[in-house]
Design an enzyme around this catalytic site. Sequence first.
Site, mmCIF file in Angstrom:
data_model
loop_
_atom_site.group_PDB
_atom_site.id
_atom_site.type_symbol
_atom_site.label_atom_id
_atom_site.label_comp_id
_atom_site.label_asym_id
_atom_site.label_seq_id
_atom_site.Cartn_x
_atom_site.Cartn_y
_atom_site.Cartn_z
ATOM 1 N N THR A 77 0.794 -1.238 0.000
ATOM 2 C CA THR A 77 0.000 0.000 0.000
ATOM 3 C C THR A 77 0.827 1.289 0.000
ATOM 4 O O THR A 77 0.646 2.153 -0.855
ATOM 5 C CB THR A 77 -0.931 0.002 1.222
ATOM 6 N N ARG A 154 -1.765 6.079 5.914
ATOM 7 C CA ARG A 154 -0.734 6.156 4.867
ATOM 8 C C ARG A 154 -1.326 6.461 3.499
ATOM 9 O O ARG A 154 -0.693 7.106 2.661
ATOM 10 C CB ARG A 154 0.107 4.879 4.831
ATOM 11 N N ASP A 295 -9.049 -3.526 0.126
ATOM 12 C CA ASP A 295 -7.843 -4.260 0.528
ATOM 13 C C ASP A 295 -8.116 -5.142 1.738
ATOM 14 O O ASP A 295 -7.749 -6.319 1.761
ATOM 15 C CB ASP A 295 -6.730 -3.261 0.858
ATOM 16 N N HIS A 299 -7.927 -9.175 1.705
ATOM 17 C CA HIS A 299 -7.035 -9.969 2.562
ATOM 18 C C HIS A 299 -7.789 -11.089 3.272
ATOM 19 O O HIS A 299 -7.295 -12.201 3.388
ATOM 20 C CB HIS A 299 -6.360 -9.085 3.621
ATOM 21 N N ASP A 342 -2.917 0.518 -5.894
ATOM 22 C CA ASP A 342 -1.580 0.517 -5.306
ATOM 23 C C ASP A 342 -0.886 -0.833 -5.465
ATOM 24 O O ASP A 342 0.326 -0.930 -5.301
ATOM 25 C CB ASP A 342 -1.654 0.918 -3.825
ATOM 26 N N HIS A 343 -1.643 -1.884 -5.778
ATOM 27 C CA HIS A 343 -1.129 -3.235 -5.995
ATOM 28 C C HIS A 343 -2.311 -4.136 -6.266
ATOM 29 O O HIS A 343 -3.462 -3.735 -6.045
ATOM 30 C CB HIS A 343 -0.360 -3.753 -4.766
ATOM 31 N N HIS A 477 -0.173 -9.926 -0.893
ATOM 32 C CA HIS A 477 0.408 -9.328 -2.097
ATOM 33 C C HIS A 477 1.786 -8.799 -1.745
ATOM 34 O O HIS A 477 2.152 -8.762 -0.570
ATOM 35 C CB HIS A 477 -0.489 -8.188 -2.603
HETATM 36 ZN ZN LIG Z 1 -2.808 -1.619 -0.491
#
Ligand SMILES: [Zn+2]
Length: 536
Positions: A77, A154, A295, A299, A342-343, A477
């Site tokens: 992230t 973040r 996200d 997960h 971001d991924h 990830h």
């Molecule tokens: Zn992320």
Amino acid sequence: MKKQTLFILFLSLSFFSFAQKQKPSQPKLVVGIVVDQMRYDYLYKYWEKYGDGGFRKLLNKGFNCKNTTLDYIPAVTAAGHAAIYTGAPPGVNGIISNDWYVRKAGRRGNCVLDTSETPAFFSPCNMLTTTITDELRLSDNLKSRVIGIALKERAAILPAGHLANGCYWLDQKTNKWVSGKYYMKEVPKWVNDFNAQQYVSKYLSKPWTTLLPIEQYTESIADDNEFEGLQPGETKPVFPHNLPAISKGDTAAALRLTPFANTLTKDFAKEAIVQEKLGMGGVCDFITISFSSTDLIGHLYAPQSVEVEDTYLRLDKDLENLINFLEKNIGKNNFLLFLTADHGAALNPSYMTSKNIPAGYVHSAVIKDSLQNFLVNVYGKGDWVADVYTDQVYLNHEQIETKRLNIYNIQRQVADYMTRLTGVQTAFTTYMLTNSSYESGAGHLAQRGYNPQRSGDVIIIQEPGWLENAKKTGTNHGGVYSYDQHVPLLWYGWNIKNGSSVEDVSVTDIAPTIAAMLNISFPNGCTGKPIPALFK
Ligand SMILES: [Zn+2]
């Protein structure tokens, strides 16, 4: 020459000089959207269930950069958000992960936590370069305004840069949108008014049911399966998720694991635009919005789940609502919007092996113990390994120096040892990353993610399908393969034509593309380039 001709010549010359003085225009507002952990395939996987006004509108009316990758590791992230907005890879912008082992402190540190004062406070202090949002502020003597919003600190802080006018995240203790002392002494009245509406409790007062009848979720596997994690108090990972029972005493944390936290983020962003009059002040403003729930849900349940599908169908509705709001309040061609991630994420490894596809799990703690034993056998007693974290091995430099050993030899031995472990494909040492130039492949990605002051001694690369995970359910990830690296990149609005391109694009090309569109400076560490397809 005739008088008339001279007159026309004079007129056209003066028009020409007027046109020359007219500065090229900018949009009223740039809207940067990052969908946390959004894989590229989600754009098309759920296509038939999306509405006309969300993802499908961005694809049908906007521009799709179909081959956009992160082009560095780790695919996490903080690194993603920083790379998107700085136009620089982690090795340059310094945000090498969400947190990393800080050698001086002897412990891990959070990427957006400033520990120079007690108590520590959130800020972009560890980001070593400017962002595109900083450059916009610097371009007009701080008249343009920048606001960053996300559930995760973040994801709000890094995009908004060093010069943000406002930056807000959802505090998990108070269930309120908060900011920090880096940005302001106290939040504006409109933030308190918004918080007073108690949206977190309202969303958690009802169960999470599927948006459509559950039998229509044919893109996903059966709701009840062994590859998904459980929420507190649940015995099966199935709908309806009983939010009032799950959320007892832990409300904002529970909300983060629902699509309603994305809706809340969207509504808070709309309120920020209205109250701060973003895009309404005669200059170009910038709002960064990151949707983090995708996200957290990813997960826990992994990409093949009904939960992830439902989250994207609901996010599609939120996007439609946001786009309609922007078109009404800012004007159809007055805002420039981009959407990326971001991924990505891997499919659940146990699910993959159940289908005879090689995959598996590695565990940092197990790697650390086994490596420590190996080094004791070779070099004798001592704590040789300081940390193994996000696929990086940090060796104990003091121990190595005290014993007058050659660190490059030990790094090489550690890298060789790593490749003996199941699920590890290869490993790169500091020496390799600083003394060779990798044009492509895992070495290239590791090199772009490598920062000598912050990265570990050895970078571990797993085999395809393998991932670092403490649990067998859900996903993770971070690695070099396409499922983590390949992300959506859609452009929409001001000066964006409809189309698509399969040219190679890195997420570090986003910031210089915006800079070229706005005629402002590239961020100061930028290594990316404007995307040619958008200027044709
Ligand atoms: Zn992320």
